[in-house]
Design an enzyme around this catalytic site. Structure first.
Site, short mmCIF file in Angstrom:
data_model
loop_
_atom_site.label_atom_id
_atom_site.label_comp_id
_atom_site.label_asym_id
_atom_site.label_seq_id
_atom_site.Cartn_x
_atom_site.Cartn_y
_atom_site.Cartn_z
N LYS A 79 0.86 -1.18 0.00
CA LYS A 79 0.00 0.00 0.00
C LYS A 79 0.90 1.22 0.00
CE LYS A 79 -3.83 0.15 2.45
NZ LYS A 79 -4.94 0.56 1.57
N ASP A 124 -12.89 1.47 10.29
CA ASP A 124 -13.40 1.56 8.92
C ASP A 124 -13.83 0.18 8.44
OD1 ASP A 124 -14.16 2.81 6.59
OD2 ASP A 124 -12.17 2.69 5.67
#
Length: 313
Positions: free
Chosen positions: A38, A131
């Site tokens: 990422k 999240d």
């Protein structure tokens, strides 16, 4: 980026984009394995204090070793990019699975049990997800569920000392169009999170309940044309569980009710209770909260006690 090399990682494929950065499949040339990396947005990585905090948080996240949590292998800092090296999880995400329609009760309960198990080990280490949503849950071809992106929002944005505007919530992800705008995540925010209040692990429990309903129904629980519409639905719309499949067991319905209590003070307090419930026969197992049985559980106990008393007379 495809075809480039960062440190000893050869980037081969773009596999996702979001507010926390772009995710690529890469080849670890030292260990000869495929990984996910990422790459963090440049606009979010220029603050030395933030980077230092992220390094500290990344070490905590890397300590979460569980079959239902995607592992973090490392945090790299090169001249070209700062990036996380993570476990590459093959398979489809839960958002894709739900888009195909309702998931059968037994399958949905098994997926939920694995999500709860992953959340439990994180919460026991004082790590919140913040999240949790179907797009952050992957299902491998052999049925193993992996939760992705644990704690990354807090790692970047930290804990605000004051109440914060929901428009600047840590849940800035997939459908984001500009920094500070929530899109694609609002439907999984707890009411206290939507109001911009400080949150704890009960916000993850709310999101878990929303995901469970969506798996059973095959559709979004809190739809809305805009972020404001969605947040309004989270805060005010009646949660009608009569739309669940008719074969939904009573134990599963009770669990959902406890997870989707808008008052965090009376919401299910421990995701471990959800895991235990999902490991039992769902038609009869009462949901426990704070060591006390639910109303249905109390009525069962009173009935059993009355039977014993009458049997001795």
């Amino acid at each position: 980026m495809i075809g480039k090399t960062l440190a000893h990682y050869e980037i081969t494929e773009l596999i996702g984009k979001g507010g926390m950065g772009e995710v690529y499949r890469a080849r670890d040339t030292k260990l000869e394995r495929d990984v996910a990396i990422k790459i963090l947005p440049r606009e979010m990585s220029g603050d030395p204090e933030r980077i230092a905090r992220f390094r500290r948080e990344a070490r905590t996240l890397a300590s979460l070793q569980h079959n239902n949590v995607a592992s973090i292998y490392g945090f790299e800092d090169t001249a070209d990019a700062r990036f996380l090296v993570m476990e590459l999880v093959e398979g489809e995400d839960l958002e894709q699975r739900v888009a195909r329609g309702p998931i059968p009760v037994e399958e949905a309960a098994d997926i939920a049990r694995q999500i709860a198990a992953g959340l439990e080990v994180a919460h026991d280490s004082s790590v919140m997800h913040r999240d949790l949503k179907p797009a952050n849950v992957k299902i491998s071809p052999d049925g193993v569920v992996k939760i992705l992106d644990f704690g990354l929002a807090r790692a970047w944005l930290g804990d605000a000392e004051e109440n914060v505007d929901p428009a600047h919530s840590p849940t800035i992800t997939a459908a984001m169009t500009q920094a500070g705008t929530i899109l694609g995540t609002a439907a999984y925010m707890s009411p206290e999170q939507a109001r911009g209040k400080r949150v704890d692990r009960r916000a993850d429990i709310w999101a878990f309940g929303v995901i469970l309903v969506e798996m059973l129904r095959g559709q979004t629980l809190f739809p809305g044309e805009t972020v404001s519409d969605t947040l309004a639905a989270v805060l005010k719309t009646e949660i009608d569980l009569s739309t669940l499949p008719r074969d939904t067991p009573s134990g599963l319905r009770s669990l959902i009710e406890r997870c989707l209590d808008r008052n965090p003070g009376t919401r299910l307090r421990d995701i471990g209770e959800a895991r235990v419930t999902l490991e039992r026969p769902l038609g009869s197992a009462p949901v426990q909260t704070n060591g006390r049985p639910t109303h249905r559980g109390r009525m069962f106990l009173f009935g059993a006690l009355a039977g014993v008393i009458l049997g001795t007379m």
